[in-house]
Design a protein around this motif. Sequence first.
Motif, short mmCIF file in Angstrom:
data_model
loop_
_atom_site.label_atom_id
_atom_site.label_comp_id
_atom_site.label_asym_id
_atom_site.label_seq_id
_atom_site.Cartn_x
_atom_site.Cartn_y
_atom_site.Cartn_z
N PRO A 331 63.69 2.38 120.47
CA PRO A 331 64.42 2.09 121.44
C PRO A 331 66.07 1.66 121.50
O PRO A 331 66.29 1.17 120.44
CB PRO A 331 63.63 0.59 122.09
CG PRO A 331 62.32 0.67 121.35
CD PRO A 331 62.83 1.24 119.98
N VAL A 332 66.57 2.30 122.44
CA VAL A 332 67.89 2.03 122.38
C VAL A 332 68.53 1.56 123.74
O VAL A 332 68.41 1.99 124.80
CB VAL A 332 68.59 3.53 122.17
CG1 VAL A 332 70.47 3.31 122.22
CG2 VAL A 332 68.51 4.27 121.12
N PRO A 333 69.15 0.21 123.56
CA PRO A 333 69.25 -0.51 125.04
C PRO A 333 70.17 0.17 125.82
O PRO A 333 70.29 0.25 126.99
CB PRO A 333 69.81 -2.03 124.41
CG PRO A 333 69.41 -1.73 123.03
CD PRO A 333 69.07 -0.45 122.52
N GLU A 334 71.17 0.80 125.25
CA GLU A 334 72.13 1.56 126.10
C GLU A 334 71.56 2.63 126.99
O GLU A 334 72.07 3.22 127.96
CB GLU A 334 73.29 2.02 125.23
CG GLU A 334 74.14 0.79 124.45
CD GLU A 334 73.38 0.68 123.18
OE1 GLU A 334 72.39 0.92 123.09
OE2 GLU A 334 74.14 -0.48 122.69
N LEU A 335 70.37 3.21 126.26
CA LEU A 335 69.99 4.49 127.00
C LEU A 335 69.14 3.86 128.24
O LEU A 335 69.38 4.73 129.49
CB LEU A 335 68.61 4.98 126.22
CG LEU A 335 67.96 6.09 126.73
CD1 LEU A 335 68.82 7.31 126.85
CD2 LEU A 335 67.01 6.88 125.64
#
Length: 407
Positions: A331-335
């Motif tokens: 998971p990428v928070p910025e996404l």
Amino acid sequence: MDLPQELVDTILDILHDDIPSLKSCSLAARTFVISARKHIFKKIEILSSSDASQRFYELLCSSPHIAPLVEDLCITSVLEKFVLCAYLDPSGDYMSGRALSLILPLLTELIRISLIDTGDVNHQTGLQYSRSWNKMEPPLQSALANVFSSPRLEAVHLCGLVLESPCHLLSLFSEATALREMSLSRLYFTQAEHKPWPESQLWRPKLRFLLLNASSFDFCQYLVNPQIDLTHVRTLRVATPSPEQRRKIVLATSLRHSRGVEHLGTYLAYNFEMHISDLSPDLFTTNLRSIHFFSLLIVELLGVFVKMCPHDSRLEYVTLEGFADFQQVTPVPELHTAIDATVAHLPALKTIEMRCIMGENESSAVFTQWETDVQTAVSSLVRRGVLRLTTIRFGQGSGSLLPIGWE
């Protein structure tokens, strides 16, 4: 059988693509024969064997009422891997068949034609695995040229063919005023230098559907010409190694007072990192309704897409197709932030589909785990109810590395 003819016609219209049932119906009663025959002979597929062409020619001669029923002709050349070699003679297939040159003039109501080579491709030369126009017998060249220039022709699909030049290819269709669909893939040219389309010569087709799979040559530049009007194209699928030419052809469909492309597909294969910067906002024309990307890394592509997509876009359907990394998706928070910032401003958006191509030996459990990881990584799309995850098995394509729809 006492049935109204209108009911019989309706039943057979429903069965239009079920040939065995249509044949059974045609034997059931005389009232079924005419309507069943219309559907049975509407599309004819001929394999590359000369026997098949000869038998079909004899049928047309003995039953002349059949020829006007044929609207769609597909001529397929089948080459197996074990016969491919550097010295393969490309004239030894349907291109040399005398019967075919006799069949084509009889099909006076033909509106669609396909010439397809299903053999494997040498992506460096292409020539030894494709059928050559210059190797055809003159009567067949003439018969095909007449079909290609016919004012009745509405659709053409060429896959695996060698011609003299792009100009030669375009000239074959320059007078086809009814031509609306054109699919060109795995085409190769023998001339080292390609002259541009003559400025004084008109090109009369007004295409609405255009597919270009130019993996081994840059054909797009020959279509970006003031004399070739692409402003009627509504569905465009482009697979080319040149991002610049891809942008040019997209822009060429949006000139003057055109509404522009409504359904766009673009193929970003081989090296995803090389193509991230090639995804330009120019792809998002004013009336774009659906966009279909093919890439190697579809989760990463999602991140690029949401950052690039204009907030005023009218997009309804987004498809990201390709091979997935079945390692755990991180998971990428910025996404999440990028997704929320974009999707919230796309009021017409209905679906973002991530279409994963799986190998024939990969189990469904692998996809299930990947599906769970992706749903976690892009939970904001799940929450909005627009995410759809599907699979395509590798090998369900058209005989090449490309999946269905790109050739």
